[in-house]
Design a protein around this motif. Sequence first.
Motif, PDB file in Angstrom:
ATOM      1  N   ALA A 165     -13.294  57.345  29.002  1.00 46.25           N
ATOM      2  CA  ALA A 165     -14.233  58.320  29.552  1.00 46.25           C
ATOM      3  C   ALA A 165     -13.572  59.687  29.699  1.00 46.25           C
ATOM      4  N   ARG A 166     -12.301  59.689  30.096  1.00 49.25           N
ATOM      5  CA  ARG A 166     -11.597  60.963  30.220  1.00 49.25           C
ATOM      6  C   ARG A 166     -11.394  61.620  28.858  1.00 49.25           C
ATOM      7  N   LEU A 167     -11.082  60.816  27.847  1.00 52.49           N
ATOM      8  CA  LEU A 167     -10.932  61.367  26.497  1.00 52.49           C
ATOM      9  C   LEU A 167     -12.216  62.051  26.050  1.00 52.49           C
ATOM     10  N   ARG A 168     -13.352  61.377  26.281  1.00 54.11           N
ATOM     11  CA  ARG A 168     -14.644  61.970  25.880  1.00 54.11           C
ATOM     12  C   ARG A 168     -14.933  63.230  26.676  1.00 54.11           C
ATOM     13  N   ASP A 169     -14.635  63.206  27.963  1.00 53.72           N
ATOM     14  CA  ASP A 169     -14.943  64.342  28.819  1.00 53.72           C
ATOM     15  C   ASP A 169     -14.112  65.562  28.463  1.00 53.72           C
ATOM     16  N   ARG A 170     -12.823  65.337  28.124  1.00 55.17           N
ATOM     17  CA  ARG A 170     -11.927  66.446  27.850  1.00 55.17           C
ATOM     18  C   ARG A 170     -11.801  66.769  26.362  1.00 55.17           C
TER      19      ARG A 170
END
Length: 265
Positions: A151-156
């Motif tokens: 989720a962090r990869l997608r968000d950033r």
Amino acid sequence: MGIGLDAVTALSPTSDSRAGEVLRLRREISRMQRRRSEHALLPLDPSLAALLPEEGLQTGTAYSVSPSPSLVLALLSAASRKGHWCAVVGMPTLGVEAAAAFGIDLTRLILVPEPGERWLAATSALAEVVPLIVVNPQSRARDADVSRLSARLRDRGCTLLVTESPAVERWPQSEGSIRLHDPHWHGLGAGWGLLSDCTVTVTATTRHSPRPSSVRVQLPDGHGAVEAAAAELTALPSLAAETASGRSAVDDTAPTELLHWAEAG
């Protein structure tokens, strides 16, 4: 300035200050203030671009890759030359001189060589501000932790390259895999010569393109970087090949040792 090779302290797995080091790393990289990437792809070296359908690494995703330092550096090189920050977590033998030979900007390269069990925390912290990260997992991650990191990869808009290992053969929720195989070293004859370059096959598959795509490249080439292999280029006899007299050209253990030395830079 941001943080480069001389500003990052390794996260020691034997110290009680590991958590403090992770927090310090978070504070340092927060100064970079990277916004979410507006690019859908990160570039690949031209010799590797044909591996993927869109000729680049998708942002916000993870890929499983072979644990070859040469392949790792080749995958980082084009993005680094475009000015993107890169990070490598958990690969203490990665050669800095080899990275420079691939054209990687060392002032925009973050190394966390020995994070120990904190490898996931270090990777998650770096994903906030670094668009391209390589991680060599030290242990298997829990499904919940993988989901949070994804989720962090997608968000950033961060791209993660996860090296395959006995602990993690294939990264969960991976967009695809990029593997190196069939290496052939050049430069040695029947007991004489010097290693000059290595020709390998690199094969990739993705979720949207499951049919394998392969390229033949020199990795490393004569200058320690990567380039497309010439069609007429053929390997000299294997180091372990038998000579005409029936005696081995070199000791049978030599190929493995030389390959390890060459990849370590």
